[in-house]
Design a protein around this motif. Structure first.
Motif, PDB file in Angstrom:
ATOM      1  N   LYS A  41       0.856  -1.180   0.000  1.00  0.00           N
ATOM      2  CA  LYS A  41       0.000   0.000   0.000  1.00  0.00           C
ATOM      3  C   LYS A  41       0.890   1.227   0.000  1.00  0.00           C
ATOM      4  N   LEU A  42       0.356   2.297  -0.496  1.00  0.00           N
ATOM      5  CA  LEU A  42       1.021   3.584  -0.368  1.00  0.00           C
ATOM      6  C   LEU A  42       0.342   4.362   0.745  1.00  0.00           C
ATOM      7  N   ARG A  43       1.083   5.106   1.488  1.00  0.00           N
ATOM      8  CA  ARG A  43       0.507   5.928   2.544  1.00  0.00           C
ATOM      9  C   ARG A  43       0.494   7.371   2.061  1.00  0.00           C
ATOM     10  N   PHE A  44      -0.642   8.027   2.201  1.00  0.00           N
ATOM     11  CA  PHE A  44      -0.795   9.417   1.775  1.00  0.00           C
ATOM     12  C   PHE A  44      -1.071  10.302   2.983  1.00  0.00           C
ATOM     13  N   SER A  45      -0.795  11.563   2.810  1.00  0.00           N
ATOM     14  CA  SER A  45      -1.019  12.556   3.849  1.00  0.00           C
ATOM     15  C   SER A  45      -1.464  13.841   3.166  1.00  0.00           C
ATOM     16  N   LYS A  46      -2.380  14.550   3.806  1.00  0.00           N
ATOM     17  CA  LYS A  46      -2.837  15.839   3.286  1.00  0.00           C
ATOM     18  C   LYS A  46      -2.982  16.817   4.441  1.00  0.00           C
ATOM     19  N   GLN A  47      -2.282  17.913   4.355  1.00  0.00           N
ATOM     20  CA  GLN A  47      -2.360  18.945   5.379  1.00  0.00           C
ATOM     21  C   GLN A  47      -3.733  19.633   5.311  1.00  0.00           C
ATOM     22  N   ILE A  48      -4.407  19.735   6.442  1.00  0.00           N
ATOM     23  CA  ILE A  48      -5.737  20.335   6.475  1.00  0.00           C
ATOM     24  C   ILE A  48      -5.692  21.744   7.053  1.00  0.00           C
ATOM     25  N   SER A  49      -4.880  21.954   8.070  1.00  0.00           N
ATOM     26  CA  SER A  49      -4.838  23.276   8.679  1.00  0.00           C
ATOM     27  C   SER A  49      -3.418  23.802   8.709  1.00  0.00           C
ATOM     28  N   GLY A  50      -3.346  25.125   8.880  1.00  0.00           N
ATOM     29  CA  GLY A  50      -2.098  25.860   9.097  1.00  0.00           C
ATOM     30  C   GLY A  50      -0.993  25.468   8.263  1.00  0.00           C
TER      31      GLY A  50
END
Length: 160
Positions: free
Chosen positions: A151-160
Motif C-alpha cells: 500500500k502507499l501511505r498518503f497525507s494531506k495537510q488540512i490546517s495551518g
C-alpha cells in the motif's frame, strides 16, 4: 548508553510512559524522526504530547523501554477502525529503539507488549508501517511473524 547494560542479567523494563519521562521521550521521538528523514518541532511536542498521553482524554497508549534507569526506546499506539473487517485494531504508530539497544530482543518484547495491549482490549490484530527503504525494520517485522502489505501511505495537510 553502553551495550554492556544489555549484557547484564536484568532485562530492560517495558512499562507505560510517565510524565517524568517526557524530556527523554521527546529526544527519542526527535531521533526517530531524524532516522526516518523527517523533523519534529520539539517545543510543540513538549506542549502537546502530555494531553495525548495522560488523563481521561488520552488518545494514545505509550510504552517505553528502560535499561539501567535510562529510556532506550518507545512505542505509541491507538485504536483504529477497519471498515472492511467491521472491527477495531491496534495501530502501532511508532516503535523505536536507540541504535545501541538493538539486537538484544527488546524490539520483539516491545511488539509482544503491544500485542498484550491489543488482547486486553479484545482487538484482533495490529497494523503499522515503516518506510520502504528501511529493510532492517522490514526483516525484523517479518522475523516476528508480521506480513507486509503493498500500500502507499498518503497525507494531506488540512490546517495551518
Amino acid at each position: 548508553m553502553s551495550r554492556s547494560l544489555f549484557r547484564s542479567k536484568t532485562l530492560p523494563d517495558i512499562r507505560p510512559v510517565q510524565r517524568a519521562d517526557m524530556p527523554t521521550l521527546i529526544n527519542l521521538i526527535a531521533d526517530h524522526a531524524a532516522f526516518e528523514r523527517q523533523q519534529v518541532d520539539k517545543a510543540h511536542l513538549v506542549h502537546a504530547l502530555p494531553d495525548c498521553f495522560f488523563g481521561d482524554d488520552a488518545c494514545a497508549r505509550v510504552l517505553v523501554a528502560e535499561c539501567g534507569g535510562e529510556l532506550v526506546g518507545y512505542g505509541t499506539a491507538s485504536v483504529e477502525f477497519s471498515t472492511w473487517r467491521a472491527a477495531c485494531f491496534l495501530h502501532l504508530d511508532c516503535l523505536y529503539l536507540a541504535p545501541q539497544s538493538r539486537g538484544f530482543g527488546l524490539g520483539t518484547r516491545m511488539l509482544a507488549a503491544f500485542a498484550d495491549v491489543a488482547r486486553a482490549q479484545n482487538l484482533g490484530w495490529m497494523e503499522w508501517q515503516t518506510p520502504d527503504w528501511n529493510e532492517d525494520a522490514a526483516r525484523f517485522y517479518r522475523r516476528n511473524d508480521a506480513v507486509g502489505q503493498a500500500k502507499l501511505r498518503f497525507s494531506k495537510q488540512i490546517s495551518g
